[in-house]
Design an enzyme around this catalytic site. Structure first.
Site, short mmCIF file in Angstrom:
data_model
loop_
_atom_site.label_atom_id
_atom_site.label_comp_id
_atom_site.label_asym_id
_atom_site.label_seq_id
_atom_site.Cartn_x
_atom_site.Cartn_y
_atom_site.Cartn_z
N GLU A 105 -9.99 -2.05 5.47
CA GLU A 105 -10.65 -1.85 6.76
C GLU A 105 -11.86 -2.79 6.88
O GLU A 105 -12.31 -3.35 5.87
CB GLU A 105 -11.12 -0.39 6.86
CG GLU A 105 -10.02 0.65 6.74
CD GLU A 105 -9.13 0.77 7.99
OE1 GLU A 105 -9.26 -0.04 8.91
OE2 GLU A 105 -8.30 1.69 8.01
N HIS B 44 -7.63 -4.84 10.25
CA HIS B 44 -7.33 -4.53 8.85
C HIS B 44 -6.03 -5.20 8.39
O HIS B 44 -5.11 -5.43 9.18
CB HIS B 44 -7.32 -3.02 8.58
CG HIS B 44 -6.15 -2.26 9.12
ND1 HIS B 44 -6.29 -1.07 9.81
CD2 HIS B 44 -4.82 -2.48 9.08
CE1 HIS B 44 -5.11 -0.61 10.16
NE2 HIS B 44 -4.19 -1.45 9.73
N ASP C 25 0.81 -1.21 0.00
CA ASP C 25 0.00 0.00 0.00
C ASP C 25 0.85 1.26 0.00
O ASP C 25 2.06 1.22 0.21
CB ASP C 25 -0.98 0.00 1.20
CG ASP C 25 -0.34 -0.50 2.50
OD1 ASP C 25 0.90 -0.53 2.58
OD2 ASP C 25 -1.07 -0.86 3.42
N ASN D 89 -8.03 -3.21 14.53
CA ASN D 89 -9.41 -3.49 14.11
C ASN D 89 -9.47 -4.63 13.09
O ASN D 89 -10.50 -4.89 12.51
CB ASN D 89 -10.06 -2.23 13.53
CG ASN D 89 -9.37 -1.75 12.25
OD1 ASN D 89 -8.39 -2.35 11.81
ND2 ASN D 89 -9.88 -0.69 11.66
C1 F6R Z 1 1.36 -1.58 6.36
C2 F6R Z 1 -0.02 -2.03 6.41
C3 F6R Z 1 -0.81 -2.10 7.68
C4 F6R Z 1 -0.02 -2.53 8.90
C5 F6R Z 1 -0.91 -2.56 10.13
C6 F6R Z 1 -0.13 -2.89 11.40
O1 F6R Z 1 1.86 -1.61 5.04
O2 F6R Z 1 -0.53 -2.34 5.39
O3 F6R Z 1 -1.89 -2.98 7.48
O4 F6R Z 1 0.54 -3.79 8.69
O5 F6R Z 1 -1.53 -1.32 10.30
O6 F6R Z 1 0.76 -1.85 11.65
P1 F6R Z 1 1.86 -1.96 12.80
O7 F6R Z 1 2.83 -3.00 12.37
O8 F6R Z 1 2.49 -0.61 12.86
O9 F6R Z 1 1.11 -2.33 14.04
#
Ligand code: F6R
Length: 243
Positions: A143, A138, A67, A136
């Site tokens: 989401e 995702h 992303d 949550n």
């Molecule tokens: C990052 C991404 C997100 C993260 C998720 C967890 O490229 O796509 O889905 O993997 O938000 O983030 P952290 O590792 O910071 O808890």
């Protein structure tokens, strides 16, 4: 689903790095899917260490990131391209032309999503996709409520995700409202999915992943349908979870 329990973050990172390194050694032109966020940083550090010590080569490896924020150029310190460059790419011998990201600055975002989806297909799909998970549930920026058949698309970020991600910005006002993300169906096409989960703040989502059925209000749950899905999870993220 294969669950690997680890003592702590360091052991989780070590096990993840080992799986990635083995993949690169088995297939020197593999396509690796990378994630940003806090969770994989320890893993990237270990890939760099291994590269320096053992010369594991990334010269022919293709990398695809999940992303990118809409509106942030690759030179913006909070863009995901910038993050990956600093946390991993500039330290190993990956070829710049083999690094693929959605372009959040593209004029026509819809066309950009189609281009990116084609990139994944033209590379023959992703051999190993590394993922983190949001509190949550995702994955990528998919989401709760995202349809399971979704491919690469533009998303409006929830206020919660913007708040959590504001730690990578100077101020929450700087966090973009939109991003481009691989869709759930794009992620599920990967041959192997490796999910890393660490820390107490992920205990609730971990509990939900292990106990709830697959449903679109918990995007990460769909990974349980994947035939080659590995979760590496530390003790803190399993706090209160019966496994
Ligand atoms: C990052 C991404 C997100 C993260 C998720 C967890 O490229 O796509 O889905 O993997 O938000 O983030 P952290 O590792 O910071 O808890």
């Amino acid at each position: 689903m294969k669950l690997i329990k680890t003592k702590d973050y360091d052991e989780m990172s070590m096990k993840a790095a080992q799986i990635i390194i083995n993949k690169v050694r088995q297939n020197e032109s593999a396509t690796l899917g990378f994630a940003t966020g806090g969770t994989p940083i320890g893993t990237y550090d270990l890939l760099i260490k291994d590269f320096k010590q053992n010369c594991t080569s990334y010269e022919q490896i293709n990398s695809i990131n999940l992303d990118e924020y809409v509106g942030l150029h690759s030179t913006h310190p909070s863009s995901y391209r910038y993050f990956m460059h600093n946390q991993l790419f500039k330290h190993i011998n990956i070829s710049p032309e083999n690094i693929y990201f959605p372009d959040g600055t593209a004029e026509d975002l819809q066309l950009e999503c189609e281009r990116f989806e084609n990139v994944i297909q033209n590379l023959g799909g992703i051999d190993l996709q590394l993922l983190g998970v949001g509190q949550n549930g995702h994955i990528g920026f998919n989401e709760p409520g995202t349809p399971f058949h979704s491919v690469t698309h533009v998303v409006e970020l929830t206020e919660n995700t913007r708040k959590v991600n504001s730690r990578f910005f100077n101020h929450i006002n700087e966090v973009p409202y939109k991003a481009i993300t691989m869709g759930i169906s794009s992620i599920l096409k990967s041959k192997h999915i490796l999910l890393l989960v660490s820390g107490e703040e992920k205990a609730e989502v971990m509990q939900r992943l292990l106990s709830e059925d697959v449903h679109d209000q918990l995007p990460v749950s769909v990974l349980k349908k994947h035939p080659h899905f590995t979760v590496i999870c530390d003790e803190k993220a399993l706090k209160g979870v019966k496994v």
